[in-house]
Scaffold this active site. Structure first.
Site, PDB file in Angstrom:
ATOM      1  N   CYS A  85       0.812  -1.228   0.000  1.00  0.00           N
ATOM      2  CA  CYS A  85       0.000   0.000   0.000  1.00  0.00           C
ATOM      3  C   CYS A  85       0.845   1.278   0.000  1.00  0.00           C
ATOM      4  CB  CYS A  85      -0.996  -0.056   1.144  1.00  0.00           C
ATOM      5  SG  CYS A  85      -2.358   1.087   0.925  1.00  0.00           S
ATOM      6  N   ARG A 118     -12.541   6.561  -1.404  1.00  0.00           N
ATOM      7  CA  ARG A 118     -11.623   5.638  -0.713  1.00  0.00           C
ATOM      8  C   ARG A 118     -12.021   4.182  -0.986  1.00  0.00           C
ATOM      9  NH1 ARG A 118      -7.786   5.159   3.368  1.00  0.00           N
ATOM     10  NH2 ARG A 118      -7.449   7.380   3.164  1.00  0.00           N
ATOM     11  N   HIS A 197      -3.588  -5.671   2.450  1.00  0.00           N
ATOM     12  CA  HIS A 197      -3.207  -5.869   3.853  1.00  0.00           C
ATOM     13  C   HIS A 197      -3.780  -7.210   4.300  1.00  0.00           C
ATOM     14  CE1 HIS A 197      -2.033  -1.648   4.195  1.00  0.00           C
ATOM     15  NE2 HIS A 197      -3.189  -1.294   3.682  1.00  0.00           N
TER      16      HIS A 197
HETATM   17  N1  GLN Z   1      -2.048   6.883   2.650  1.00  0.00           N
HETATM   18  C1  GLN Z   1      -2.153   5.993   1.518  1.00  0.00           C
HETATM   19  C2  GLN Z   1      -3.523   6.009   0.851  1.00  0.00           C
HETATM   20  O1  GLN Z   1      -4.529   6.297   1.476  1.00  0.00           O
HETATM   21  C3  GLN Z   1      -1.770   4.590   1.930  1.00  0.00           C
HETATM   22  C4  GLN Z   1      -2.717   3.932   2.875  1.00  0.00           C
HETATM   23  C5  GLN Z   1      -2.276   2.574   3.312  1.00  0.00           C
HETATM   24  O2  GLN Z   1      -1.089   2.289   3.401  1.00  0.00           O
HETATM   25  N2  GLN Z   1      -3.207   1.738   3.676  1.00  0.00           N
HETATM   26  O3  GLN Z   1      -3.615   5.707  -0.340  1.00  0.00           O
END
Ligand code: GLN
Length: 247
Positions: A85, A118, A197
């Protein structure tokens, strides 16, 4: 044989439990009779390039901006590296954090802009980018980043459920926009990067063994199989999980 695992910036990129990938790799090595040590490389420590395998996790925008400055030496890394990520975004050409465009390490041909909405929830993909990696990948995604791949990078897999690298927020001036839209993750040289993840190696033991094989110079097929009913049970549950739209 011993395995030296470099865990990069667990203090900064450890927000999503991805440090667990190091524990999975260590344990799966030990079960094959290979001693394994996890070396934590924290913010402010020099970044050694001599370990056998490297792992980096996800984190928030401010954390990944801090991380990128520190991780510039990775541009010379040859060892296998798994990045999750924010880790994926940091390794690319550039990413957006807190509304700003930030230069990445430049180890992979990927650029990250911003999703329309998101992406959060269970994700499943069909692996396409790594020889020998055939089992469906399962994970949990939580990101605002929309990653587009350049010519030198390939996706790790094709999205079966979830968002993956990007939604339709960008205008894709590339040959095959639909391939970008269904792509998840990045494979380039010895780098494997993904939005998954979980930790991803706990949910996807075959991916852990791909890394282990590369790190120890063995063929994947030569690693002794591990019969772990709890891992099989976890996979069964996660592969049956539905995506719940939260927002
Ligand atoms: N901050 C980054 C995003 O929102 C990565 C988030 C994450 O590592 N889960 O894309």
């Amino acid at each position: 044989m011993s395995l030296e695992i470099g865990l990069l910036l667990p203090d900064v990129l450890g927000t999503y439990g991805d440090n667990g990938n190091a524990l999975v790799l260590k344990r799966r090595a030990e079960m094959r009779g290979i001693d394994a040590t996890i070396h934590e490389v924290k913010l402010g420590d020099p970044v050694p390039l001599q370990f056998d395998v490297y792992l980096m996790g996800g984190g928030e925008d401010t954390a990944q901006t801090l991380a990128v400055e520190h991780l510039a030496p990775l541009v010379n890394l040859r060892a296998p590296l798994l990045a999750i990520c924010a880790g994926l975004q940091v390794l690319g050409e550039s990413f957006r954090a807190n509304g700003r465009v930030v230069d990445g390490v430049g180890l992979i041909d990927a650029t990250t802009t911003t999703l329309k909405k998101r992406a959060i929830g269970e994700i499943r993909t069909r692996p396409t980018g790594v020889p020998g990696l055939t089992d469906t990948l399962t994970g949990f995604e939580n990101h605002m980043g929309a990653t587009l791949l350049g010519q030198d990078a390939s996706p790790l897999g094709t999205v079966l459920m979830g968002v993956g690298n990007s939604d339709s927020s960008g205008t894709y001036d590339m040959a095959d926009p639909s391939a970008q839209l269904s792509a998840e993750g990045v494979v380039q040289g010895n780098v494997i990067a993904t939005y998954l993840h979980g930790p991803v190696l706990a949910r996807n033991p075959q991916l852990a063994d791909v890394l282990l094989a590369r790190a120890t110079g063995q063929d994947l097929a030569d690693l002794a199989p591990l019969d772990l009913p709890e891992v099989a049970q976890l996979r069964k549950e996660r592969l049956a999980a539905k995506r719940v739209e939260r927002f």
